[in-house]
Scaffold this motif. Structure first.
Motif, PDB file in Angstrom:
ATOM      1  N   ASP A   3       0.864  -1.175   0.000  1.00 40.71           N
ATOM      2  CA  ASP A   3       0.000   0.000   0.000  1.00 40.71           C
ATOM      3  C   ASP A   3       0.902   1.227   0.000  1.00 40.71           C
ATOM      4  O   ASP A   3       1.533   1.544   1.007  1.00 40.71           O
ATOM      5  CB  ASP A   3      -0.903  -0.023   1.237  1.00 40.71           C
ATOM      6  CG  ASP A   3      -1.910   1.112   1.235  1.00 40.71           C
ATOM      7  OD1 ASP A   3      -2.062   1.763   0.180  1.00 40.71           O
ATOM      8  OD2 ASP A   3      -2.535   1.357   2.286  1.00 40.71           O
ATOM      9  N   ILE A   4       0.978   1.907  -1.135  1.00 42.55           N
ATOM     10  CA  ILE A   4       1.905   3.025  -1.281  1.00 42.55           C
ATOM     11  C   ILE A   4       1.270   4.296  -0.742  1.00 42.55           C
ATOM     12  O   ILE A   4       0.333   4.836  -1.332  1.00 42.55           O
ATOM     13  CB  ILE A   4       2.333   3.203  -2.753  1.00 42.55           C
ATOM     14  CG1 ILE A   4       3.063   1.947  -3.248  1.00 42.55           C
ATOM     15  CG2 ILE A   4       3.223   4.436  -2.909  1.00 42.55           C
ATOM     16  CD1 ILE A   4       3.384   1.964  -4.730  1.00 42.55           C
ATOM     17  N   LYS A   5       1.790   4.746   0.377  1.00 44.41           N
ATOM     18  CA  LYS A   5       1.316   5.988   0.981  1.00 44.41           C
ATOM     19  C   LYS A   5       2.398   7.056   0.975  1.00 44.41           C
ATOM     20  O   LYS A   5       2.173   8.177   0.540  1.00 44.41           O
ATOM     21  CB  LYS A   5       0.833   5.721   2.403  1.00 44.41           C
ATOM     22  CG  LYS A   5      -0.401   4.821   2.473  1.00 44.41           C
ATOM     23  CD  LYS A   5      -0.820   4.588   3.916  1.00 44.41           C
ATOM     24  CE  LYS A   5      -2.062   3.709   3.977  1.00 44.41           C
ATOM     25  NZ  LYS A   5      -2.476   3.417   5.382  1.00 44.41           N
ATOM     26  N   THR A   6       3.578   6.720   1.486  1.00 46.82           N
ATOM     27  CA  THR A   6       4.691   7.669   1.538  1.00 46.82           C
ATOM     28  C   THR A   6       5.722   7.306   0.474  1.00 46.82           C
ATOM     29  O   THR A   6       6.099   6.142   0.334  1.00 46.82           O
ATOM     30  CB  THR A   6       5.356   7.653   2.927  1.00 46.82           C
ATOM     31  OG1 THR A   6       4.394   8.040   3.904  1.00 46.82           O
ATOM     32  CG2 THR A   6       6.542   8.605   2.970  1.00 46.82           C
ATOM     33  N   ILE A   7       6.150   8.323  -0.278  1.00 45.02           N
ATOM     34  CA  ILE A   7       7.095   8.114  -1.375  1.00 45.02           C
ATOM     35  C   ILE A   7       8.361   8.922  -1.094  1.00 45.02           C
ATOM     36  O   ILE A   7       8.296  10.058  -0.629  1.00 45.02           O
ATOM     37  CB  ILE A   7       6.480   8.545  -2.722  1.00 45.02           C
ATOM     38  CG1 ILE A   7       5.271   7.644  -3.056  1.00 45.02           C
ATOM     39  CG2 ILE A   7       7.516   8.489  -3.851  1.00 45.02           C
ATOM     40  CD1 ILE A   7       4.543   8.051  -4.325  1.00 45.02           C
ATOM     41  N   ALA A   8       9.509   8.323  -1.366  1.00 43.78           N
ATOM     42  CA  ALA A   8      10.786   9.025  -1.271  1.00 43.78           C
ATOM     43  C   ALA A   8      11.412   9.109  -2.653  1.00 43.78           C
ATOM     44  O   ALA A   8      11.319   8.165  -3.442  1.00 43.78           O
ATOM     45  CB  ALA A   8      11.735   8.314  -0.314  1.00 43.78           C
ATOM     46  N   VAL A   9      12.034  10.231  -2.938  1.00 45.42           N
ATOM     47  CA  VAL A   9      12.747  10.423  -4.198  1.00 45.42           C
ATOM     48  C   VAL A   9      14.212  10.679  -3.877  1.00 45.42           C
ATOM     49  O   VAL A   9      14.547  11.629  -3.164  1.00 45.42           O
ATOM     50  CB  VAL A   9      12.170  11.605  -5.002  1.00 45.42           C
ATOM     51  CG1 VAL A   9      12.919  11.749  -6.331  1.00 45.42           C
ATOM     52  CG2 VAL A   9      10.675  11.398  -5.255  1.00 45.42           C
ATOM     53  N   LEU A  10      15.083   9.812  -4.373  1.00 48.17           N
ATOM     54  CA  LEU A  10      16.521   9.949  -4.152  1.00 48.17           C
ATOM     55  C   LEU A  10      17.119  10.784  -5.269  1.00 48.17           C
ATOM     56  O   LEU A  10      17.075  10.396  -6.436  1.00 48.17           O
ATOM     57  CB  LEU A  10      17.195   8.578  -4.126  1.00 48.17           C
ATOM     58  CG  LEU A  10      16.659   7.543  -3.137  1.00 48.17           C
ATOM     59  CD1 LEU A  10      17.513   6.282  -3.185  1.00 48.17           C
ATOM     60  CD2 LEU A  10      16.614   8.101  -1.723  1.00 48.17           C
ATOM     61  N   ASP A  87       7.232   3.813   1.521  1.00 46.38           N
ATOM     62  CA  ASP A  87       6.625   2.600   0.952  1.00 46.38           C
ATOM     63  C   ASP A  87       7.126   2.369  -0.465  1.00 46.38           C
ATOM     64  O   ASP A  87       7.123   1.246  -0.959  1.00 46.38           O
ATOM     65  CB  ASP A  87       5.102   2.730   0.938  1.00 46.38           C
ATOM     66  CG  ASP A  87       4.533   3.013   2.313  1.00 46.38           C
ATOM     67  OD1 ASP A  87       4.808   2.225   3.239  1.00 46.38           O
ATOM     68  OD2 ASP A  87       3.829   4.032   2.473  1.00 46.38           O
ATOM     69  N   LEU A  88       7.533   3.459  -1.107  1.00 50.49           N
ATOM     70  CA  LEU A  88       8.108   3.397  -2.446  1.00 50.49           C
ATOM     71  C   LEU A  88       9.271   4.373  -2.503  1.00 50.49           C
ATOM     72  O   LEU A  88       9.143   5.527  -2.083  1.00 50.49           O
ATOM     73  CB  LEU A  88       7.078   3.782  -3.515  1.00 50.49           C
ATOM     74  CG  LEU A  88       7.632   3.988  -4.932  1.00 50.49           C
ATOM     75  CD1 LEU A  88       8.105   2.672  -5.526  1.00 50.49           C
ATOM     76  CD2 LEU A  88       6.600   4.644  -5.837  1.00 50.49           C
ATOM     77  N   VAL A  89      10.391   3.914  -3.034  1.00 52.41           N
ATOM     78  CA  VAL A  89      11.555   4.771  -3.265  1.00 52.41           C
ATOM     79  C   VAL A  89      11.754   4.902  -4.766  1.00 52.41           C
ATOM     80  O   VAL A  89      11.872   3.896  -5.481  1.00 52.41           O
ATOM     81  CB  VAL A  89      12.828   4.200  -2.615  1.00 52.41           C
ATOM     82  CG1 VAL A  89      14.030   5.083  -2.953  1.00 52.41           C
ATOM     83  CG2 VAL A  89      12.660   4.081  -1.111  1.00 52.41           C
ATOM     84  N   ILE A  90      11.765   6.157  -5.252  1.00 50.42           N
ATOM     85  CA  ILE A  90      12.047   6.443  -6.659  1.00 50.42           C
ATOM     86  C   ILE A  90      13.455   7.012  -6.735  1.00 50.42           C
ATOM     87  O   ILE A  90      13.724   8.093  -6.223  1.00 50.42           O
ATOM     88  CB  ILE A  90      11.034   7.444  -7.244  1.00 50.42           C
ATOM     89  CG1 ILE A  90       9.606   6.916  -7.112  1.00 50.42           C
ATOM     90  CG2 ILE A  90      11.357   7.722  -8.715  1.00 50.42           C
ATOM     91  CD1 ILE A  90       8.539   7.915  -7.542  1.00 50.42           C
ATOM     92  N   GLU A  91      14.353   6.271  -7.355  1.00 56.15           N
ATOM     93  CA  GLU A  91      15.754   6.703  -7.448  1.00 56.15           C
ATOM     94  C   GLU A  91      15.947   7.572  -8.681  1.00 56.15           C
ATOM     95  O   GLU A  91      15.593   7.179  -9.795  1.00 56.15           O
ATOM     96  CB  GLU A  91      16.654   5.467  -7.485  1.00 56.15           C
ATOM     97  CG  GLU A  91      18.104   5.759  -7.793  1.00 56.15           C
ATOM     98  CD  GLU A  91      18.373   5.696  -9.277  1.00 56.15           C
ATOM     99  OE1 GLU A  91      18.888   6.695  -9.830  1.00 56.15           O
ATOM    100  OE2 GLU A  91      18.073   4.648  -9.889  1.00 56.15           O
ATOM    101  N   ALA A  92      16.499   8.785  -8.460  1.00 50.30           N
ATOM    102  CA  ALA A  92      16.775   9.714  -9.557  1.00 50.30           C
ATOM    103  C   ALA A  92      18.140  10.359  -9.359  1.00 50.30           C
ATOM    104  O   ALA A  92      18.305  11.566  -9.526  1.00 50.30           O
ATOM    105  CB  ALA A  92      15.679  10.772  -9.635  1.00 50.30           C
TER     106      ALA A  92
END
Length: 309
Positions: A3-10, A87-92
């Motif tokens: 359940d994706i609630k909090t997202i992090a962007v690297l 809950d989800l990490v988006i690497e950039a």
């Protein structure tokens, strides 16, 4: 399913900041991570500019909505905080395999067991990064195009070990971020967008480096061929939009002499002067406060010796 609630962007650079703002704009509590305070400070300026772009370009964007988006963003220098909350990490992070692999290895020890990880890489294959995440079945690529608020497409590319549940979760996420998913079934260098686009850009670069035609002639010809509104599909307009950091990373250190000369010019005459394209309103073209081109820059008009490569 996660359940994706909090997202992090690297990574809080040009595209990382856009991704973080996008997730925050659509209501996700968002962590924006980078490696030092200087990078986070740069991101704060980017968030302000992105908010202005939303209000200017999108009918549904209001001052209240973009302020709420900015309030949804928490900046951090801590991978541990990212791992504990996301809950989800988006690497950039920068488009170098060693940097991405190292970042994943450091992050892996902090991630929640159920957390998913995706890469925004535009060229690298997920199978070359998956094992470093410590959860290859929960990993795939999720590639955004620059100018997310207007170019709202995202490429989904699994590797052979990506679980079906992971792919479905990321597919379902895309419309919740206002994105249109482009669904790939196999790994492909360049994905769909760059497989189509890069040969077009390289053709323009070759014509310029070889001295066959100047930039204004190349771009006006491309605009006429494609009948693109305002010449937006012209090679050097597109390069400005992609951003010179990404472009340089893709063209430097290759075994192609034309690409190396293009990268040399880009670094010496643009990047080293802090000129990065649309992001700085100065690249091959100059741009007004609305991001519209006002003419070629002096750097783009520079005469070079005949190229002998």
């Amino acid at each position: 399913m996660t359940d994706i609630k909090t997202i992090a962007v690297l990574g809080a650079g040009n595209l990382g900041a856009q991704i973080a703002f996008r997730t925050a704009y659509y209501g996700f509590p968002t962590l924006s991570y980078d490696i030092n305070e200087q990078a986070l400070e740069g991101a704060r300026s980017r968030f302000k500019m992105i908010a202005e772009n939303y209000v200017r370009d999108l009918d549904d964007a209001t001052d209240d909505k973009v302020q709420a988006a900015q309030a949804n963003i928490t900046q951090t220098l801590s991978l541990q905080e990212v791992g504990e909350k996301a809950d989800l990490v988006i690497e950039a992070v920068p488009e170098r395999l060693d940097i991405k692999q190292s970042t994943y290895s450091k992050l892996a020890e902090y991630l929640k067991p159920e957390a998913l990880v995706v890469s925004n890489s535009s060229t690298l294959l997920p199978s070359d990064m998956a094992k470093y995440t410590g959860r290859p079945e929960k990993f795939m690529n999720y590639h955004f195009a620059n100018g997310i608020h207007k170019n709202n497409v995202v490429e989904l590319m699994p590797h052979p070990g990506t679980a079906d549940e992971t792919y479905k979760a990321i597919e379902d996420l895309a419309p919740k971020m206002g994105m249109v998913p482009i669904l790939l079934h196999k790994e492909q260098p360049g994905y769909v967008i760059n497989t189509l686009l890069v040969p077009w850009l390289k053709a323009g670069q070759e014509l310029w480096v070889k001295g066959i035609a100047p930039i204004d002639v190349i771009d006006s010809t491309a605009a006429a061929i494609t009948r693109s509104e305002g010449g937006q599909f012209a090679p050097f307009r597109l390069l400005d939009y992609v951003g010179f950091g990404v472009v340089y990373a893709l063209h430097s250190g290759t075994d192609n002499p034309i690409e190396n000369e293009f990268a040399r010019r880009l670094k010496a005459d643009f990047i080293d002067k802090g000129l990065l394209g649309v992001e700085t309103r100065h690249g091959f073209y100059l741009y007004d406060e609305n991001g519209e081109p006002t003419g070629l820059s002096d750097e783009a008009k520079k005469a070079y010796p005949d190229f002998e490569g």
